[in-house]
Enzyme design. Structure first.
Site: not given
Ligand code: BES
Ligand code: ZN
Ligand code: MN
Length: 495
Positions: A266, A271, A278, A289, A348, A350, A352
């Site tokens: 990825k 992000d 966020k 990210d 967010d 994204e 996947r």
């Molecule tokens: N890159 C983030 C995941 C992440 C968050 C990694 C904080 C490390 C620290 C990912 O893109 C994301 O934002 N995931 C969301 C998914 C949710 C919206 C289902 C998350 O984990 O909040």
């Molecule tokens: Zn992300």
């Molecule tokens: Mn995200």
């Protein structure tokens, strides 16, 4: 750091510092010889209690009578001279590298044979030591005007018995390749989003191809991805001024026609969350990210250094996730390259969305297996903290191989379950599936989403959200899971 392998008696070494293992009972051979040389100085000192006999403790002696070395570093094994547990070896390495960074000497000679770890070879111990030194001496100072501080130490001599020298040399080669591959990953991770964007990563791949004749690159731009129907991936970059890239690094060094292993990273170079923005606190850390992508670059570097006889494709799905008037809205429906439609309920989620189209594209290589590496879910940090990488797979044999590799490399991973009941959380009222699965089991539902696009081959997913970087005072990329992935590939050769 320069490393040299040498054989000879410890007590005869002319060096700025000699490091030897000591224990309370039955001193190891090198320590015994030095005790004789110094007329019982060592035994007396140890008896006085100047060194705590626990792994993770050491004592630096600045003057040693009658000795050819300028300093003597006593590294505690424990009460007895018996092989260390892995946990104690970790503590020993942390202490030893700390001493190495503080030392004023230009060189150090380490009597490595007496650093024994239960059930591990000299090769393994050497590799871990070299990796730890490479890790400890890494600096990211390119944006500091003072250029960072140069440590005094320049050279590490690994002192070993002649009969172990080949093993130590092999461990050194592996340790250097993994250590520097890991540092490549750290640097890419640490670079800010305004420098390290998708085109920067594509250039990095091209530069790597110049280093090795057996590595070639294919890089898809947005027009080419659009022609292939990758609307899911492109929905992520839609709000950004930076064009997305799908980067394929093809390393063909194995048997002709042998199916390749694919590592897919990825590569969200920043992000923001997109329209599902966020919160501001610590958002800077979302430059990390793309650490999955960075780990793929790290592994490709390491396998070039080691000239591994394998066919490996390093893939990177690179995009920036930004809000703007052109950005994807919550509720938007896109058609992925596989034909499956996706309702984007949260922009967010994204990672996947870029990975699913890359997973479909991966089918073109008819892979032996695909392993994706992604900072995918905050939920993974809740589940496993910052010590352990999450592992999900549609194939038990592949999952076992990766768990084995994680154990063999001190780069922990733990498997989480999957199943239809979790996949149902992704049901959508308006499309084939939604891109989020509700509050429960976020790491697993993210894995289930990816699994729907990875049905054509054995697949595993590594969620490195908790392990790819550190926050706080030591903020910075860790280069994980490069050690685990290189171990996985090494094990494949020895199969
Ligand atoms: N890159 C983030 C995941 C992440 C968050 C990694 C904080 C490390 C620290 C990912 O893109 C994301 O934002 N995931 C969301 C998914 C949710 C919206 C289902 C998350 O984990 O909040
Ligand atoms: Zn992300
Ligand atoms: Mn995200």
């Amino acid at each position: 750091m320069e490393f040299v392998v040498k054989s000879g008696a410890a007590e005869k070494q002319k060096t700025g510092c000699l490091a030897i293992a000591v224990s309370k009972k039955e001193l190891p051979a090198s320590a015994t010889a030095i005790d004789t040389l110094t007329e019982g100085y060592l035994a007396g000192l140890l008896k006085r209690g100047d060194l705590e006999f626990k792994a993770g403790h050491s004592l630096m002696l600045l003057h040693t009578h009658h000795a050819p070395f300028e300093r003597l570093l006593l590294v505690a094994l424990g009460e007895k001279n018996t092989p260390l547990s892995e946990a104690d070896f970790r503590k020993l390495l942390a202490n030893l590298t700390g001493q190495l960074k503080a030392i004023k000497s230009k060189d150090i000679t380490i009597a490595i044979d007496e650093l024994a770890v239960a059930e591990k070879s000299h090769q393994w111990v050497t590799r871990q030591l070299v990796e730890a030194v490479e890790y400890a001496f890494y600096q990211f100072s390119q944006y500091k005007n003072d250029g960072g501080k140069d440590p005094a130490l320049k050279k590490v001599v690994l002192l070993t018995d002649r009969k172990n020298a080949d093993e130590v040399k092999a461990g050194l080669a592996e340790g250097q390749a993994i250590g520097s591959g890991r540092n490549v990953a750290r640097t890419l991770g640490n670079l800010p989003g305004n420098i390290c964007h998708p085109a920067y990563l594509a250039d990095e791949a091209k530069a790597l191809a110049k280093r090795h004749a057996k590595l070639t690159t294919k890089i898809l731009n947005e027009k080419q991805m659009s022609d292939l129907g990758m609307s899911s991936l492109l929905s992520v970059s839609a709000g950004s001024e930076q064009e997305a890239r799908l980067i394929c690094m093809e390393f063909k060094n194995g048997k002709r026609g042998a199916k390749p292993l694919i590592l897919l990273g990825k590569g969200i170079t920043f992000d923001t969350g997109g329209i599902s923005l966020k919160p501001g606190a610590a958002m800077d850390e979302m430059k990390f990210d793309m650490c999955g992508a960075a780990s793929v670059f790290g592994v490709m570097n390491a396998i070039i250094d080691l000239d591994l006889p394998l066919n490996v494709i390093g893939m990177v799905a690179a995009a920036e996730n930004m809000p703007s008037g052109k950005a994807t809205r919550p509720g938007d429906i896109v058609t992925s390259m596989s034909g499956k439609t996706i309702e984007i309920l949260n922009t967010d989620a994204e990672g996947r969305l870029v990975l699913c189209d890359a997973l479909t594209y991966a089918e073109r290589y008819k892979p032996e297996a695909v392993v994706d590496i992604a900072t995918l879910t905050g939920a993974c940090i809740v589940a496993l903290g910052h010590h352990t990488t999450g592992l999900l797979s549609n194939n038990n044999a592949l999952a076992e191989e990766l768990l084995d590799a994680s154990k063999g490399s001190m780069d922990k991973a733990w498997q989480l379950p999957m199943g239809e009941e979790y996949a149902q959380q992704l049901d959508s009222n308006f499309a084939d599936l939604a891109n989020i699965g509700g509050p429960g089991a976020g790491t697993i539902t993210a894995g289930c989403f990816l699994a729907k696009f990875a049905e054509a081959y054995p697949w595993a997913h590594l969620d490195i959200a908790g392990t790819a970087w550190k926050s706080g005072k030591d903020k910075g990329a860790t280069g994980r899971p490069v050690p685990m992935l290189v171990q996985f590939l090494l094990n494949r050769i020895n199969q």
